[in-house]
Scaffold this motif. Structure first.
Motif, short mmCIF file in Angstrom:
data_model
loop_
_atom_site.label_atom_id
_atom_site.label_comp_id
_atom_site.label_asym_id
_atom_site.label_seq_id
_atom_site.Cartn_x
_atom_site.Cartn_y
_atom_site.Cartn_z
N GLY A 109 0.79 -1.23 0.00
CA GLY A 109 0.00 0.00 0.00
C GLY A 109 0.82 1.27 0.00
O GLY A 109 0.30 2.36 -0.25
N ALA A 110 2.11 1.19 0.29
CA ALA A 110 2.96 2.38 0.32
C ALA A 110 4.40 1.98 0.06
O ALA A 110 5.33 2.45 0.72
N ALA A 111 4.61 1.11 -0.93
CA ALA A 111 5.95 0.57 -1.17
C ALA A 111 6.86 1.65 -1.77
O ALA A 111 6.43 2.48 -2.55
N ARG A 112 8.12 1.61 -1.37
CA ARG A 112 9.12 2.52 -1.93
C ARG A 112 9.90 1.76 -3.01
O ARG A 112 10.19 0.57 -2.86
N VAL A 133 3.47 -0.27 -19.56
CA VAL A 133 3.73 -0.76 -18.21
C VAL A 133 2.57 -0.40 -17.28
O VAL A 133 2.09 0.73 -17.30
N ALA A 134 2.17 -1.37 -16.47
CA ALA A 134 1.14 -1.11 -15.47
C ALA A 134 1.69 -0.16 -14.42
O ALA A 134 2.73 -0.43 -13.81
N GLY A 135 1.02 0.97 -14.20
CA GLY A 135 1.50 1.94 -13.23
C GLY A 135 1.25 1.48 -11.80
O GLY A 135 0.54 0.50 -11.58
N PHE A 136 1.89 2.15 -10.87
CA PHE A 136 1.52 2.10 -9.45
C PHE A 136 1.85 0.78 -8.76
O PHE A 136 1.52 0.60 -7.61
N GLN A 137 2.58 -0.12 -9.44
CA GLN A 137 2.82 -1.43 -8.83
C GLN A 137 4.25 -1.89 -8.98
O GLN A 137 4.98 -1.44 -9.86
N THR A 147 3.38 -5.47 -4.86
CA THR A 147 3.15 -4.31 -4.00
C THR A 147 2.51 -3.17 -4.80
O THR A 147 2.54 -3.19 -6.03
N THR A 148 1.95 -2.18 -4.09
CA THR A 148 1.55 -0.94 -4.76
C THR A 148 2.26 0.23 -4.09
O THR A 148 2.65 0.16 -2.92
N LEU A 149 2.42 1.31 -4.87
CA LEU A 149 3.21 2.46 -4.42
C LEU A 149 2.38 3.45 -3.63
O LEU A 149 2.90 4.45 -3.17
N GLY A 150 1.07 3.24 -3.51
CA GLY A 150 0.21 4.23 -2.87
C GLY A 150 -0.61 4.94 -3.92
O GLY A 150 -0.23 4.99 -5.10
N ARG A 151 -1.77 5.49 -3.52
CA ARG A 151 -2.70 6.11 -4.45
C ARG A 151 -2.01 7.16 -5.31
O ARG A 151 -1.19 7.93 -4.83
N GLY A 152 -2.36 7.17 -6.57
CA GLY A 152 -1.77 8.14 -7.50
C GLY A 152 -0.34 7.78 -7.89
O GLY A 152 0.38 8.60 -8.46
N GLY A 153 0.08 6.54 -7.64
CA GLY A 153 1.47 6.17 -7.83
C GLY A 153 1.95 6.00 -9.26
O GLY A 153 3.15 5.83 -9.50
N SER A 154 1.04 6.06 -10.23
CA SER A 154 1.47 5.84 -11.62
C SER A 154 2.40 6.94 -12.13
O SER A 154 3.26 6.67 -12.98
N ASP A 155 2.24 8.16 -11.62
CA ASP A 155 3.19 9.23 -11.99
C ASP A 155 4.60 8.80 -11.61
O ASP A 155 5.56 8.98 -12.37
N THR A 156 4.71 8.22 -10.41
CA THR A 156 6.03 7.81 -9.92
C THR A 156 6.58 6.66 -10.76
O THR A 156 7.78 6.63 -11.06
N THR A 157 5.73 5.74 -11.16
CA THR A 157 6.16 4.66 -12.06
C THR A 157 6.79 5.26 -13.31
O THR A 157 7.89 4.86 -13.73
N ALA A 158 6.09 6.22 -13.91
CA ALA A 158 6.56 6.82 -15.17
C ALA A 158 7.92 7.49 -14.96
O ALA A 158 8.85 7.29 -15.75
N SER A 207 1.69 21.96 -1.21
CA SER A 207 0.73 22.94 -0.70
C SER A 207 -0.68 22.69 -1.21
O SER A 207 -1.56 23.51 -1.03
N GLY A 208 -0.89 21.59 -1.91
CA GLY A 208 -2.25 21.23 -2.30
C GLY A 208 -2.51 21.18 -3.79
O GLY A 208 -3.59 20.77 -4.21
N ALA A 209 -1.55 21.61 -4.63
CA ALA A 209 -1.77 21.51 -6.08
C ALA A 209 -1.80 20.03 -6.46
O ALA A 209 -0.93 19.27 -6.07
N LYS A 210 -2.83 19.62 -7.20
CA LYS A 210 -3.03 18.17 -7.38
C LYS A 210 -2.57 17.65 -8.72
O LYS A 210 -2.67 16.46 -8.99
N VAL A 211 -2.07 18.52 -9.59
CA VAL A 211 -1.80 18.08 -10.95
C VAL A 211 -0.72 17.00 -11.02
O VAL A 211 -0.78 16.10 -11.85
N LEU A 212 0.26 17.07 -10.13
CA LEU A 212 1.31 16.04 -10.10
C LEU A 212 1.43 15.44 -8.71
O LEU A 212 1.27 16.13 -7.71
N HIS A 213 1.72 14.17 -8.68
CA HIS A 213 1.91 13.47 -7.42
C HIS A 213 3.25 13.89 -6.84
O HIS A 213 4.26 13.88 -7.53
N ILE A 214 3.26 14.26 -5.56
CA ILE A 214 4.48 14.85 -4.98
C ILE A 214 5.68 13.91 -5.03
O ILE A 214 6.80 14.33 -5.31
N ARG A 215 5.43 12.62 -4.83
CA ARG A 215 6.56 11.66 -4.87
C ARG A 215 7.20 11.62 -6.24
O ARG A 215 8.40 11.45 -6.37
#
Ligand code: ASP
Ligand code: MG
Length: 425
Positions: A109-112, A133-137, A147-158, A207-215
């Motif tokens: 649920g929160a894999a690094r 590639v399947a994102g977020f995993q 494992t999954t990287l946590g919600r919205g994790g596909s940005d991080t996969t990319a 600070s709350g901008a949602k367009v990109l995942h912070i990780r």
């Protein structure tokens, strides 16, 4: 030949028609002579639906099984996308996270990400194929589990794939045209930024901008990956997120205004610890108690202590979701710490302005506070970093606050911003 990593979010692949549209877009990039790797999210609200389903079966799903379930969402979209591309006459192969070499730790649920070994992707590219590639995993070598990287994790996969493959750019396709000076749904006159530094983007995302995942922004910054945030619904150029140190042009792309953008966040609450004894160690005790609940503390303000009582108030903000456990833990420790009272307020909003030029410009805070005063908005807390100023206001006035500040800093554009689908994800 360039290597381009493209990420498509759930709203871009919500149904069969959208998948075919995205497939065309990917093929255009390939046809232009580029090597293409695609990270894809689950279709539309699939992940939420799977989560709901799990909770219908059991109140507390086993984390291992939950990851197994949620990763199915991305397996569906990756396979459909590969089929759609093949039907356009181009070779495409889909890969799960583990096939793509996304190695993570074992935290469900929160894999690094600990390693990326994209050998199979490289092989597919060398054979002229497009790799999907399947994102977020990912896959943990330790536990040998998915494992999954946590919600919205596909940005991080990319971004991780872009870094590992040495891609020229990582394009993040979403349902807005890029990074805006403010949320266009709140500020119709918000402007799309052509460029923004990764540091500014990091502060805006925090600070709350949602367009990109912070990780993902963090990962990109650490590995020198240039991002291009753009819409999958239009062909307009989006926003380049770059590291000025790494780019040969240096900072010559700086935006004209001192402020890159205004962000708002309604997800936090405020806790005030009233009547804290003004003695060494009091703050340490309070925040140790809060830290032990794993709550993520954001802004902290301590008042000057009243001379007559030798006591002070300490306020801090934290995600609403962490509020209850922090309050309970503090209440249980009231005697040990010796404070008088606790207040909990979940009707707050946080506004932040971010800009690299803040380092050297003066009068920014005065201008911010004056614009809020002119709009009749009271400031409850203030905090700053080198390139950010944040204030807490009433939740009900946060949108007015964002609009007032946006105008005051000269960020308003000419026309109204176009919002295509509507979630910014
Ligand atoms: N499908 C996952 C989610 O909704 C991952 C993602 O969209 O990036 O959180
Ligand atoms: Mg999603």
């Amino acid at each position: 030949m360039s290597l381009i990593v493209q990420k498509f979010g759930g709203s871009s692949v919500a149904d069969a028609e959208s998948i075919k549209r995205v497939a065309k877009r990917i093929v255009e990039t390939r046809r232009a002579g580029n090597e293409v790797v695609v990270a894809v999210s689950a279709m539309g609200d699939t992940t939420d639906e799977l989560l709901d389903l799990a909770h219908e079966v059991t109140p507390i799903p086993a984390p291992r099984e939950l990851d197994m379930l949620l990763t199915a969402g991305e397996r569906i979209s990756m396979a459909l996308l590969a089929m759609a591309i093949r039907s356009l006459g181009y070779d495409a192969r889909s890969f799960t996270g583990s096939q793509a070499g996304m190695i993570t730790d074992a935290q469900h649920g929160a894999a690094r990400i600990v390693d990326v070994t994209p050998g199979r992707l490289r092989e597919a590219l060398d054979q002229g194929a497009i790799a999907i590639v399947a994102g977020f995993q990912g896959f943990s070598r330790e536990s040998r589990d998915i494992t999954t990287l946590g919600r919205g994790g596909s940005d991080t996969t990319a971004v991780a794939l872009a870094a590992a493959l040495g891609a020229d750019v990582c394009e993040i396709y979403t349902d807005v045209d890029g990074v805006f000076t403010a949320d266009p749904r709140v500020v119709p006159k918000a402007r799309k930024l052509d460029r923004i530094t990764s540091e500014e983007m990091l502060e805006l995302a925090a600070s709350g901008a949602k367009v990109l995942h912070i990780r993902a922004v963090e990962y990109a910054r650490r590995h020198g990956v240039t991002l291009h945030v753009r819409s999958s619904f239009s062909y307009t150029e989006g926003t380049i997120v770059y590291d000025p140190q790494a780019s040969p042009e240096g900072e010559t792309f700086m935006e004209e205004s001192v402020i890159a953008g205004v962000a708002a966040d309604l997800s936090e609450a405020k806790i005030t610890v009233v009547g804290v004894p003004d003695i060494p160690g009091a703050a340490a005790k309070i925040f140790k108690i809060v830290a032990n609940t794993n709550a993520n503390v954001d802004m902290i303000v301590q008042n000057v202590s009243a001379a007559t009582t030798g006591r002070t108030d300490i306020s801090f903000t934290l995600p609403k979701a962490d509020g209850e456990k922090a309050i309970t833990a503090l209440r249980n420790a009231q005697e040990g710490v010796g404070f008088e009272n606790l207040q909990y307020d979940d009707q707050i909003g946080k506004l932040a302005i971010v800009g690299n030029a803040m380092r050297s410009a003066s009068g920014i805070s005065a201008k911010l506070f004056e614009s809020l005063y002119d709009a009749g908005i009271n400031i409850e807390m203030i905090s700053t970093s080198e390139i950010r100023i944040s204030v807490v206001t009433r939740a009900a006035s946060i949108n007015d606050a964002v609009r007032a500040v946006h105008t005051a800093f000269g960020l308003d554009g000419e026309g109204d911003a176009v919002v295509h689908a509507g979630t910014g994800r």
